[in-house]
Design a protein around this motif. Structure first.
Motif, PDB file in Angstrom:
ATOM      1  N   TYR A 146     -19.511  21.413 -21.164  1.00  0.00           N
ATOM      2  CA  TYR A 146     -18.918  20.365 -20.885  1.00  0.00           C
ATOM      3  C   TYR A 146     -20.105  19.347 -20.184  1.00  0.00           C
ATOM      4  CZ  TYR A 146     -14.424  22.517 -20.972  1.00  0.00           C
ATOM      5  OH  TYR A 146     -13.256  23.111 -21.662  1.00  0.00           O
ATOM      6  N   ARG A 149     -21.492  17.766 -23.522  1.00  0.00           N
ATOM      7  CA  ARG A 149     -20.400  17.039 -24.103  1.00  0.00           C
ATOM      8  C   ARG A 149     -20.256  15.474 -23.266  1.00  0.00           C
ATOM      9  NH1 ARG A 149     -14.046  18.886 -24.218  1.00  0.00           N
ATOM     10  NH2 ARG A 149     -14.708  19.654 -26.031  1.00  0.00           N
ATOM     11  N   SER A 153     -21.569  11.965 -25.149  1.00  0.00           N
ATOM     12  CA  SER A 153     -20.640  10.807 -25.243  1.00  0.00           C
ATOM     13  C   SER A 153     -21.321   9.705 -24.631  1.00  0.00           C
ATOM     14  CB  SER A 153     -19.490  11.132 -24.033  1.00  0.00           C
ATOM     15  OG  SER A 153     -19.881  11.057 -22.754  1.00  0.00           O
ATOM     16  N   LEU A 168     -10.676  13.138 -19.751  1.00  0.00           N
ATOM     17  CA  LEU A 168     -10.441  13.432 -21.123  1.00  0.00           C
ATOM     18  C   LEU A 168     -11.370  14.458 -21.647  1.00  0.00           C
ATOM     19  CD1 LEU A 168      -8.696  13.052 -23.529  1.00  0.00           C
ATOM     20  CD2 LEU A 168     -10.194  11.261 -24.195  1.00  0.00           C
ATOM     21  N   LEU A 169     -12.832  14.115 -21.267  1.00  0.00           N
ATOM     22  CA  LEU A 169     -13.771  15.199 -21.807  1.00  0.00           C
ATOM     23  C   LEU A 169     -13.944  16.413 -21.094  1.00  0.00           C
ATOM     24  CD1 LEU A 169     -16.770  12.230 -21.400  1.00  0.00           C
ATOM     25  CD2 LEU A 169     -15.753  13.396 -23.826  1.00  0.00           C
ATOM     26  N   THR A 171     -10.864  17.907 -20.030  1.00  0.00           N
ATOM     27  CA  THR A 171      -9.588  18.637 -20.336  1.00  0.00           C
ATOM     28  C   THR A 171      -9.756  19.395 -21.896  1.00  0.00           C
ATOM     29  OG1 THR A 171      -8.381  16.694 -19.087  1.00  0.00           O
ATOM     30  CG2 THR A 171      -7.100  18.288 -20.689  1.00  0.00           C
ATOM     31  N   GLU A 172     -10.277  18.786 -22.434  1.00  0.00           N
ATOM     32  CA  GLU A 172     -10.241  19.320 -23.953  1.00  0.00           C
ATOM     33  C   GLU A 172     -11.199  20.579 -24.066  1.00  0.00           C
ATOM     34  OE1 GLU A 172      -8.912  18.406 -26.978  1.00  0.00           O
ATOM     35  OE2 GLU A 172      -7.790  16.693 -25.782  1.00  0.00           O
ATOM     36  N   PRO A 173     -10.575  21.693 -24.450  1.00  0.00           N
ATOM     37  CA  PRO A 173     -11.145  23.013 -24.573  1.00  0.00           C
ATOM     38  C   PRO A 173     -12.579  23.122 -25.309  1.00  0.00           C
ATOM     39  CG  PRO A 173      -9.298  22.927 -25.860  1.00  0.00           C
ATOM     40  CD  PRO A 173      -9.109  21.788 -25.023  1.00  0.00           C
ATOM     41  N   TRP A 180     -11.614  29.552 -27.398  1.00  0.00           N
ATOM     42  CA  TRP A 180     -11.293  28.350 -26.651  1.00  0.00           C
ATOM     43  C   TRP A 180     -10.969  28.558 -25.076  1.00  0.00           C
ATOM     44  CZ3 TRP A 180     -12.385  24.204 -29.420  1.00  0.00           C
ATOM     45  CH2 TRP A 180     -12.592  24.481 -30.703  1.00  0.00           C
ATOM     46  N   ARG A 182     -11.013  26.412 -21.256  1.00  0.00           N
ATOM     47  CA  ARG A 182     -10.919  25.086 -20.394  1.00  0.00           C
ATOM     48  C   ARG A 182     -11.833  25.274 -19.314  1.00  0.00           C
ATOM     49  NH1 ARG A 182      -6.815  21.892 -22.452  1.00  0.00           N
ATOM     50  NH2 ARG A 182      -5.291  23.030 -23.964  1.00  0.00           N
TER      51      ARG A 182
END
Length: 333
Positions: A146, A149, A153, A168-169, A171-173, A180, A182
């Motif tokens: 994360y 990620r 971004s 949003l970044l 929350t997505e697994p 997968w 979270r």
């Protein structure tokens, strides 16, 4: 003479080296983490039981004391640390081969190889990202994807980062080890991270001293003294702050350096002052001592319980190595 208490024992033929471990590098605050290697032999349950039994049955160097502490020779030297008000707190140093004593940790730190590099990010905002997301309740393996990620971004390059974007970044697994997974606290950490990133101006904060930077970070919503100290220690390799998490608190209580009545949430500055006083008085880097203790206790729960002298954290209160009747205030040095 009645002997009430078996204090600490030295297995025959043991040495400090035999009871310490080599920390190759301690640069992060979760286990197992990238760049954090602990050189310990793998032990089975039977091996752990054997080691505990050997500490119980050690002979001939078993150390006993009576209810007055008479005749005990292995408490080491009487030392003092200062709390946040400058009041002195006495404690016994113990010996390096006595599990959980101050000298045990000091010798472990001196034998360890610590790089002195603690950074998780390229700059201050990047460090804040790593420390806020990697705080209590998450493992590094689950948080590092994360962090990457959010870095990719481009959020860190913007002056203002929206909570909704971060949520949003988070929350997505992400795919971790073929599964997968979270992030555990997407809403809470998105709010804290947005608040921190939007409040920090790299140029202005770079002018602050270590303690000033820590205090400034603590003014940000959602950042407490531990996270703020973690950022400062990592970003500047600072010895002016201390990261008091549960592992450091447990080690200091058992060593006698911390008052068992202290609570990390209410007495953080007392913990920090005592830890810094301890490290400075024995000529050790606070950052290195913190990393080694944390690496030792967070890396293997069985080792941690052996060192702390407990079987369970839930139903056994941590107690100093020396019982109350042998506390420095009750026994002549």
């Amino acid at each position: 003479m009645a002997t009430d208490m078996l204090i600490r024992q030295r297995p025959a033929g043991s040495s400090a080296a035999a009871l310490t471990t080599s920390i190759v590098e301690a640069r992060t605050r979760d286990a197992p983490l990238v760049g954090h290697s602990i050189d310990r032999p793998q032990r089975s349950r039977s091996a752990r039981a054997t080691r505990k039994q050997s500490l119980t049955d050690a002979s001939p160097e078993v150390v006993l004391c009576d209810h007055r502490g008479v005749g005990v020779w292995d408490r080491g030297e009487l030392r003092y640390v200062r709390d946040s008000r400058g009041d002195e707190r006495p404690y016994w140093s113990g010996q390096s081969w006595q599990l959980g004593t101050a000298r045990f940790w000091e010798e472990t730190c001196r034998q360890a190889s610590v790089s002195g590099h603690y950074r998780l990010g390229e700059n201050l905002r990047d460090e804040i990202l790593a420390c806020v997301l990697g705080g209590y309740g998450v493992r590094w393996s689950a948080v590092s994807p994360y962090i990457e990620r959010i870095r990719e971004s481009g959020a860190l390059a913007r002056d203002v980062v929206a909570i909704d974007e971060l949520r949003l970044l988070l929350t997505e697994p992400v795919l971790i080890d073929g599964r997968w997974q979270r992030y555990r606290f997407p809403n809470q950490r998105a709010r804290r991270l947005s608040s921190a990133l939007n409040a920090v101006c790299e140029r202005e904060y770079s002018k602050l001293g270590d303690l000033e930077l820590r205090d400034a970070l603590m003014l940000i919503e959602g950042i407490g003294p531990k996270t703020a100290s973690w950022v400062v220690r990592n970003h500047r390799a600072s010895d002016r702050v201390a990261i008091i998490d549960i592992h450091i608190a447990r080690a200091g209580i058992v060593a006698g350096v911390f008052d068992p009545a202290w609570d990390v949430n209410r007495h953080y500055l007392d913990f920090e002052a005592a830890f810094l006083s301890w490290s400075q008085s024995v000529g050790l880097s606070a950052a290195a001592l913190d990393s080694v203790i944390w690496g030792y206790l967070a890396g293997d729960e069985a080792w941690a319980k052996d060192v702390l002298g407990v079987d369970s954290y839930s139903n056994v209160a941590l107690r100093p190595v020396w019982p109350p009747e042998m506390a420095p205030g009750n026994v002549q040095s």
